[in-house]
Write a protein that holds these residues in place. Structure first.
Motif: not given
Length: 242
Positions: A159-181
């Motif tokens: 879709s080309g959309c931007g994604v803002l994701l809130v998560s506690h699953d740190l070691h898993l979700v980090m592989a699916a993200t471009d930037e971490v805040v």
């Protein structure tokens, strides 16, 4: 931002670009959900401003949604609440999420993983420019989390959309993200996953025992459907987890 004399958020700046996945992490009480609500216009900040692109369409997947047991509504009726759509469009959004067989299923009969995919389909029916997900994999097992994060990445690519994701699953979700805040009522650190995972502020918040966790990157030639069955990927060699 304060409520009842308590500081909830201070000097927070956040930006999400098209086709970018930004993951917001932080301990309980760090203000993650509060920040999401401010960005969505569900809460008002005491100071500062939220700038949205003109005409921005937002799709939102809440942290949890439990329909009343007596609610006489099936998945199709629930999806129609997202706004005008045709039945083929609703079927396609479910199919995009690997939930082809859920259209006529009562909401109250859905499992946790099925409900998350329905909520995601409902958000994507809006054809969002920005997809916001608040702890979307909460309650899923590790395999379910892997599949869900891989699904989000595929939807972003399509879709080309931007994604803002809130998560506690740190070691898993980090592989699916471009930037971490990393948030603790203020922004502690911002950067790429591989940099944030060794940042002193990140380690202070989450413990040095996390240094032993590699950023999870899972590659294979199949994925799992809603019922846990193995489904081979397409012949062109697409991997389910990237």
């Amino acid at each position: 931002m304060q409520r009842h004399g308590n500081a909830l958020l201070t000097d927070v700046s956040l930006r999400v670009l098209p086709r970018q996945i930004v993951t917001l992490v932080g301990p309980n009480g760090a203000g993650k959900t509060t920040l999401v609500r401010v960005l969505l216009g569900l809460m008002s900040a005491d100071r500062g401003a939220v700038r949205r692109r003109s005409g921005l369409r937002v799709g939102y997947v809440p942290q949890r949604f439990t329909p009343p047991p007596s609610l006489p509504m099936d998945v199709d009726g629930f999806l129609r609440l997202a706004g005008p759509s045709t039945e083929p469009q609703r079927k396609q959004r479910l199919a995009d999420n690997g939930a082809n067989d859920l259209l006529r299923r009562p909401l109250r009969a859905l499992s946790g993983g099925e409900m998350q995919r329905v909520l995601l389909a409902r958000a994507m029916l809006r054809e969002p420019d920005l997809l916001v997900l608040d702890e979307p994999a909460q309650g899923l097992d590790v395999q379910g989390q892997q599949e869900f994060y891989a699904l989000i990445a595929r939807l972003r690519d399509a879709s080309g959309c931007g994604v803002l994701l809130v998560s506690h699953d740190l070691h898993l979700v980090m592989a699916a993200t471009d930037e971490v805040v990393c948030l603790e009522r203020h922004v502690c650190c911002v950067g790429r996953p591989e940099d944030i995972s060794v940042h002193p502020e990140y380690l202070r918040l989450f413990g040095r025992d996390l240094t032993g966790l590699a950023i999870y990157r899972h590659h294979h030639d199949h994925h799992h459907d809603l019922h846990g069955n193995i489904v081979p990927d397409a012949a062109e060699g697409r991997t389910a987890h990237d």
